[in-house]
Design an enzyme around this catalytic site. Sequence first.
Site, PDB file in Angstrom:
ATOM      1  N   MET A 154      73.718 -53.298   7.582  1.00 60.00           N
ATOM      2  CA  MET A 154      72.782 -54.422   7.531  1.00 60.00           C
ATOM      3  C   MET A 154      73.012 -55.339   6.332  1.00 60.00           C
ATOM      4  O   MET A 154      72.199 -56.206   6.026  1.00 60.00           O
ATOM      5  CB  MET A 154      71.332 -53.916   7.512  1.00 60.00           C
ATOM      6  N   CYS A 155      74.124 -55.151   5.657  1.00 59.77           N
ATOM      7  CA  CYS A 155      74.455 -55.948   4.483  1.00 59.77           C
ATOM      8  C   CYS A 155      75.073 -57.272   4.928  1.00 59.77           C
ATOM      9  O   CYS A 155      75.973 -57.295   5.767  1.00 59.77           O
ATOM     10  CB  CYS A 155      75.447 -55.157   3.645  1.00 59.77           C
ATOM     11  N   HIS A 156      74.605 -58.385   4.360  1.00 59.86           N
ATOM     12  CA  HIS A 156      75.163 -59.695   4.687  1.00 59.86           C
ATOM     13  C   HIS A 156      76.525 -59.879   4.031  1.00 59.86           C
ATOM     14  O   HIS A 156      76.704 -59.512   2.880  1.00 59.86           O
ATOM     15  CB  HIS A 156      74.234 -60.810   4.177  1.00 59.86           C
TER      16      HIS A 156
ATOM     17  N   MET B 296      74.041 -54.221  -3.507  1.00 61.00           N
ATOM     18  CA  MET B 296      74.879 -53.315  -2.730  1.00 61.00           C
ATOM     19  C   MET B 296      76.351 -53.467  -3.113  1.00 61.00           C
ATOM     20  O   MET B 296      77.098 -52.485  -3.136  1.00 61.00           O
ATOM     21  CB  MET B 296      74.680 -53.531  -1.229  1.00 61.00           C
ATOM     22  N   GLU B 297      76.772 -54.676  -3.428  1.00 60.69           N
ATOM     23  CA  GLU B 297      78.153 -54.903  -3.841  1.00 60.69           C
ATOM     24  C   GLU B 297      78.441 -54.201  -5.172  1.00 60.69           C
ATOM     25  O   GLU B 297      79.510 -53.603  -5.339  1.00 60.69           O
ATOM     26  CB  GLU B 297      78.442 -56.399  -3.934  1.00 60.69           C
TER      27      GLU B 297
ATOM     28  N   ASP C 229      90.239 -39.417  -6.448  1.00 59.08           N
ATOM     29  CA  ASP C 229      91.434 -39.333  -5.609  1.00 59.08           C
ATOM     30  C   ASP C 229      92.705 -39.204  -6.436  1.00 59.08           C
ATOM     31  O   ASP C 229      93.589 -38.418  -6.111  1.00 59.08           O
ATOM     32  CB  ASP C 229      91.530 -40.556  -4.702  1.00 59.08           C
TER      33      ASP C 229
END
Length: 159
Positions: A73-75, A110-111, A125
Amino acid sequence: MLTHFNEQQRARMVDVSHKEPTERTAVAKSRVVMKPATLQTIEQGKISKGDVLAVAQVAGVMAAKKTSELIPMCHPIFTTGVDLAFEKTADDTIEIKATVKTVGVTGVEMEALTAATAAALTIYDMCKSVDPDMVIGPTYLVRKTGGKSGDYVRTPEKG
């Protein structure tokens, strides 16, 4: 009605077309805890896969730009700046700080969180062959500016 649900109670992306663009910034942090010898090997540039923090830096930038492809739901947004900083906070810990900026109609929290997380995952990793016991987190929003809801500062900063 909740903003992320339509009248049928199904998930939707919120319509932000009516919002005025503002300058927005978000800062998130994460950390990777590892054996002190692993951190020392990173600092000495002796991890066989290469320069761990340089690769983690690029991974964080790339992740910030791809956030809307990962979070349903992130733009998709136009980022105007993405930066990551790494700090040794203990003999076994690297703290990651991701800062993301935009001028737009929706925030970049969110970014920033995605950038910090991707950088932490990249460190894991690149070092897992020498230290599979590494622990990632916590990951959290430190602060954000701009937008209708105003500024937010995590108080006190925990983690």
